[in-house]
Design a protein around this motif. Structure first.
Motif, PDB file in Angstrom:
ATOM      1  N   VAL B 217      -9.096  14.501 -62.582  1.00 34.24           N
ATOM      2  CA  VAL B 217     -10.422  14.015 -62.957  1.00 34.24           C
ATOM      3  C   VAL B 217     -11.327  14.439 -61.818  1.00 34.24           C
ATOM      4  CG1 VAL B 217     -11.867  12.011 -63.395  1.00 34.24           C
ATOM      5  CG2 VAL B 217      -9.530  12.042 -64.238  1.00 34.24           C
ATOM      6  N   SER B 218     -12.459  15.009 -62.158  1.00 36.92           N
ATOM      7  CA  SER B 218     -13.380  15.404 -61.102  1.00 36.92           C
ATOM      8  C   SER B 218     -14.649  14.575 -61.221  1.00 36.92           C
ATOM      9  CB  SER B 218     -13.703  16.889 -61.212  1.00 36.92           C
ATOM     10  OG  SER B 218     -14.171  17.187 -62.502  1.00 36.92           O
ATOM     11  N   ALA B 219     -15.245  14.303 -60.083  1.00 37.59           N
ATOM     12  CA  ALA B 219     -16.433  13.452 -60.073  1.00 37.59           C
ATOM     13  C   ALA B 219     -17.464  14.019 -59.116  1.00 37.59           C
ATOM     14  CB  ALA B 219     -16.060  12.034 -59.640  1.00 37.59           C
ATOM     15  N   HIS B 220     -18.699  13.882 -59.487  1.00 34.48           N
ATOM     16  CA  HIS B 220     -19.802  14.276 -58.624  1.00 34.48           C
ATOM     17  C   HIS B 220     -19.791  13.381 -57.392  1.00 34.48           C
ATOM     18  CE1 HIS B 220     -23.930  15.410 -57.539  1.00 34.48           C
ATOM     19  NE2 HIS B 220     -23.723  16.440 -58.331  1.00 34.48           N
ATOM     20  N   ALA B 221     -20.173  13.960 -56.260  1.00 32.94           N
ATOM     21  CA  ALA B 221     -20.125  13.202 -55.007  1.00 32.94           C
ATOM     22  C   ALA B 221     -21.066  11.995 -55.017  1.00 32.94           C
ATOM     23  CB  ALA B 221     -20.445  14.110 -53.827  1.00 32.94           C
ATOM     24  N   ASN B 222     -22.018  11.967 -55.960  1.00 31.40           N
ATOM     25  CA  ASN B 222     -22.891  10.791 -56.011  1.00 31.40           C
ATOM     26  C   ASN B 222     -22.186   9.577 -56.615  1.00 31.40           C
ATOM     27  OD1 ASN B 222     -22.900  11.229 -58.749  1.00 31.40           O
ATOM     28  ND2 ASN B 222     -25.043  11.928 -58.857  1.00 31.40           N
ATOM     29  N   ARG B 223     -20.946   9.771 -57.085  1.00 34.97           N
ATOM     30  CA  ARG B 223     -20.164   8.618 -57.545  1.00 34.97           C
ATOM     31  C   ARG B 223     -19.377   8.076 -56.347  1.00 34.97           C
ATOM     32  NH1 ARG B 223     -16.919   7.533 -62.959  1.00 34.97           N
ATOM     33  NH2 ARG B 223     -15.783   5.688 -62.335  1.00 34.97           N
ATOM     34  N   GLY B 224     -19.978   7.181 -55.617  1.00 28.54           N
ATOM     35  CA  GLY B 224     -19.315   6.523 -54.494  1.00 28.54           C
ATOM     36  C   GLY B 224     -18.798   7.496 -53.457  1.00 28.54           C
ATOM     37  N   ASN B 225     -17.695   7.150 -52.802  1.00 24.36           N
ATOM     38  CA  ASN B 225     -17.090   8.021 -51.798  1.00 24.36           C
ATOM     39  C   ASN B 225     -15.645   8.319 -52.204  1.00 24.36           C
ATOM     40  OD1 ASN B 225     -15.556   5.738 -51.178  1.00 24.36           O
ATOM     41  ND2 ASN B 225     -17.097   5.024 -49.712  1.00 24.36           N
ATOM     42  N   ALA B 226     -14.927   8.996 -51.320  1.00 26.99           N
ATOM     43  CA  ALA B 226     -13.567   9.403 -51.664  1.00 26.99           C
ATOM     44  C   ALA B 226     -12.688   8.192 -52.000  1.00 26.99           C
ATOM     45  CB  ALA B 226     -12.971  10.202 -50.506  1.00 26.99           C
ATOM     46  N   THR B 227     -12.871   7.110 -51.283  1.00 28.09           N
ATOM     47  CA  THR B 227     -12.044   5.921 -51.510  1.00 28.09           C
ATOM     48  C   THR B 227     -12.317   5.294 -52.877  1.00 28.09           C
ATOM     49  OG1 THR B 227     -12.192   5.498 -49.146  1.00 28.09           O
ATOM     50  CG2 THR B 227     -11.315   3.727 -50.520  1.00 28.09           C
ATOM     51  N   THR B 228     -13.593   5.180 -53.226  1.00 22.35           N
ATOM     52  CA  THR B 228     -13.894   4.571 -54.528  1.00 22.35           C
ATOM     53  C   THR B 228     -13.437   5.484 -55.656  1.00 22.35           C
ATOM     54  OG1 THR B 228     -16.147   5.464 -54.450  1.00 22.35           O
ATOM     55  CG2 THR B 228     -15.851   3.225 -53.659  1.00 22.35           C
ATOM     56  N   VAL B 229     -13.504   6.809 -55.437  1.00 22.20           N
ATOM     57  CA  VAL B 229     -13.003   7.740 -56.450  1.00 22.20           C
ATOM     58  C   VAL B 229     -11.522   7.473 -56.711  1.00 22.20           C
ATOM     59  CG1 VAL B 229     -12.328  10.159 -56.808  1.00 22.20           C
ATOM     60  CG2 VAL B 229     -14.692   9.601 -56.189  1.00 22.20           C
ATOM     61  N   LEU B 230     -10.782   7.313 -55.618  1.00 21.35           N
ATOM     62  CA  LEU B 230      -9.347   7.036 -55.747  1.00 21.35           C
ATOM     63  C   LEU B 230      -9.108   5.718 -56.472  1.00 21.35           C
ATOM     64  CD1 LEU B 230      -7.300   7.871 -52.547  1.00 21.35           C
ATOM     65  CD2 LEU B 230      -7.221   8.919 -54.813  1.00 21.35           C
ATOM     66  N   GLU B 231      -9.829   4.690 -56.041  1.00 18.70           N
ATOM     67  CA  GLU B 231      -9.614   3.357 -56.625  1.00 18.70           C
ATOM     68  C   GLU B 231     -10.014   3.331 -58.093  1.00 18.70           C
ATOM     69  OE1 GLU B 231     -11.833   0.798 -54.056  1.00 18.70           O
ATOM     70  OE2 GLU B 231     -10.243   0.723 -52.531  1.00 18.70           O
ATOM     71  N   ASP B 232     -11.132   3.997 -58.410  1.00 19.80           N
ATOM     72  CA  ASP B 232     -11.640   3.960 -59.784  1.00 19.80           C
ATOM     73  C   ASP B 232     -10.822   4.840 -60.725  1.00 19.80           C
ATOM     74  OD1 ASP B 232     -13.634   2.465 -58.718  1.00 19.80           O
ATOM     75  OD2 ASP B 232     -15.257   3.914 -59.089  1.00 19.80           O
ATOM     76  N   LEU B 233     -10.419   6.021 -60.223  1.00 18.35           N
ATOM     77  CA  LEU B 233      -9.922   7.039 -61.151  1.00 18.35           C
ATOM     78  C   LEU B 233      -8.407   7.228 -61.144  1.00 18.35           C
ATOM     79  CD1 LEU B 233     -12.694   9.731 -60.571  1.00 18.35           C
ATOM     80  CD2 LEU B 233     -12.619   7.938 -62.315  1.00 18.35           C
ATOM     81  N   LEU B 234      -7.790   7.092 -59.961  1.00 18.28           N
ATOM     82  CA  LEU B 234      -6.358   7.411 -59.873  1.00 18.28           C
ATOM     83  C   LEU B 234      -5.483   6.578 -60.818  1.00 18.28           C
ATOM     84  CD1 LEU B 234      -4.104   9.087 -58.646  1.00 18.28           C
ATOM     85  CD2 LEU B 234      -4.062   7.533 -56.681  1.00 18.28           C
ATOM     86  N   PRO B 235      -5.703   5.254 -60.910  1.00 13.93           N
ATOM     87  CA  PRO B 235      -4.823   4.479 -61.807  1.00 13.93           C
ATOM     88  C   PRO B 235      -4.916   4.960 -63.265  1.00 13.93           C
ATOM     89  CG  PRO B 235      -6.079   3.020 -60.358  1.00 13.93           C
ATOM     90  CD  PRO B 235      -6.647   4.395 -60.177  1.00 13.93           C
ATOM     91  N   HIS B 236      -6.128   5.261 -63.719  1.00 13.04           N
ATOM     92  CA  HIS B 236      -6.312   5.762 -65.093  1.00 13.04           C
ATOM     93  C   HIS B 236      -5.640   7.121 -65.267  1.00 13.04           C
ATOM     94  CE1 HIS B 236      -9.093   2.610 -66.288  1.00 13.04           C
ATOM     95  NE2 HIS B 236      -9.758   2.793 -65.168  1.00 13.04           N
ATOM     96  N   LEU B 237      -5.800   7.970 -64.260  1.00 10.91           N
ATOM     97  CA  LEU B 237      -5.234   9.322 -64.346  1.00 10.91           C
ATOM     98  C   LEU B 237      -3.708   9.258 -64.390  1.00 10.91           C
ATOM     99  CD1 LEU B 237      -5.788  12.373 -64.291  1.00 10.91           C
ATOM    100  CD2 LEU B 237      -5.722  12.261 -61.790  1.00 10.91           C
ATOM    101  N   ARG B 238      -3.134   8.373 -63.559  1.00  8.16           N
ATOM    102  CA  ARG B 238      -1.671   8.215 -63.556  1.00  8.16           C
ATOM    103  C   ARG B 238      -1.183   7.727 -64.913  1.00  8.16           C
ATOM    104  NH1 ARG B 238      -0.265   5.875 -57.524  1.00  8.16           N
ATOM    105  NH2 ARG B 238       0.963   7.724 -57.011  1.00  8.16           N
TER     106      ARG B 238
END
Lengths: 252, 252
Positions: B217-238
């Motif tokens: 999943v790719s996200a524009h950098a204006n969506r939070g920071n690297a940590t929030t990207v991981l928290e928001d997206l990784l569980p869904h992606l897994r």
């Protein structure tokens, strides 16, 4: 044509020898499928290996992902599928049937975008799949939008083969049907391409008002009858085409 | 290699001359891009016109939809994108970011499936797009799954170009990163491929337990920071990768 480059023709035939049913082929398979001698087939295969389009373990040959760059130079130049895809996805989420977009290429429709629903049929349709235009709802929408002269030429030259018991095979009947499609702005094809498959399609107009593609929704025949398919799906499909057309008017 | 068919190589180069930025080319354009003489470029173009892969109005040449049959003979043989697509669509509907699937081809990742969200970036990625593996999250997941010997060869041969200020360009640092990716089962790439773009990827395992692809999943950098990207997206992606893997275990 004296300038025809036969080696290119033959090399492309070798690429086309691979398909979903035959992803891995021996040298003999390729020679048989293409009608080339084994020596010629070998030269083309080794050239494709060298170019990174084919891999081999010494016995079996198969296409490599790099081959995608050939077809996709066309697709990436089309903004249409990219614009359409999100709208097609919403439609599929709503009606739970597959949605496709196609353009006309000679006598065939060619799929340029597709959002499948959960597979219920063994039919495998992907971007690049071709079907004869006359037997598909998208094809009829696209044919109905052709200038009179092109349509006359098509109806004169085409061979209308009965793909199922229902396929229209009389050019006069097809012409009348296309008139009707043009007037009403949609086409329904009921098991003329394949038994058990119904499809409804509408045109997509470009910014200049011309029909640039068709979108369809297809449904298994166990989903009601032709009338319920129209009632259930056509309004959603029309709304989707309209959203795509609006996006085509306002490029990102 | 004495058996190399140069005409095939040149003909394929003519096809590749067309891309999203250059969908229509003159004879001179094609000669310039491919390095062929005008006479040679003309022979290849006219052969492609004759074969139905190229159209011309006498001056401008462009690819026709039939060209898709070349790349798609590869794609239709892959069941992976077809199995993955519905799950990827659900993910995109949930997280509202684009989701892609890719495989490794030499030093590049090649996209084999993609579900875009509404376009916010001008980057146009389609099936067939290639990126250097080292600078992408999917590439790192795929590299981390390679046998030790292949990875050593890759790290020895690859040229790690700085695509942004953040790109890892030291092979030793990349090796350590890949170790970590292999151990944790995911990769995050933060603006190393392109400024403003973050991507998180996980592997997809086939029925035999080997890694067969990566999804991201790719996200524009204006969506939070690297940590929030991981928290928001990784569980869904897994969860999505797990659903794809389950479907790969139970073919339809």
């Amino acid at each position: 044509m004296s300038e025809f480059v036969q080696s290119l023709d033959r090399g492309l035939a070798v690429i086309r020898a691979f398909d979903a049913e035959h992803p891995a082929l021996t040298l003999s398979d390729v020679a048989r499928i293409t009608g080339l001698t084994r020596a010629a087939a070998r030269r083309f295969l080794l050239t494709l290996v060298e170019l990174g389009y084919v891999r081999t373990d010494g016995k079996l040959f198969s296409l490599r992902p790099r081959i995608l760059e050939l077809g996709f130079s066309y697709l990436s130049a089309l903004t249409l599928p990219e614009v359409a895809q999100p709208h097609m996805e919403k439609l599929v989420a709503t009606v739970h049937e597959s949605c496709s977009m196609s353009v006309l290429d000679d006598e065939d429709v060619v799929y340029v975008a597709r959002v499948p629903t959960k597979r219920i049929m063994t039919v495998s349709i992907t971007v690049g799949t071709r079907f004869p235009a006359y037997a598909t709802a998208m094809g009829r929408v696209l044919l109905a939008a052709q200038p009179r002269e092109r349509l006359d030429g098509y109806l004169r030259d085409v061979r209308l083969k009965p793909l199922t018991r229902a396929t229209i095979t009389d050019p006069a009947v097809l012409r009348a049907t296309l008139s009707e499609v043009g007037a009403q702005g949609w086409a329904l094809v009921d098991q003329e391409l394949e038994e058990g498959l119904r499809s409804v399609a509408v045109p997509v107009h470009g910014a200049d008002g011309h029909v640039v593609a068709a979108v369809n929704v297809s449904a298994h025949a166990n989903r009601g009858n032709a009338t319920t398919v129209l009632e259930d799906l056509l309004p959603h499909l029309r709304a989707t085409a309209k959203l795509i057309e609006e996006d085509l008017l306002t490029p990102a």
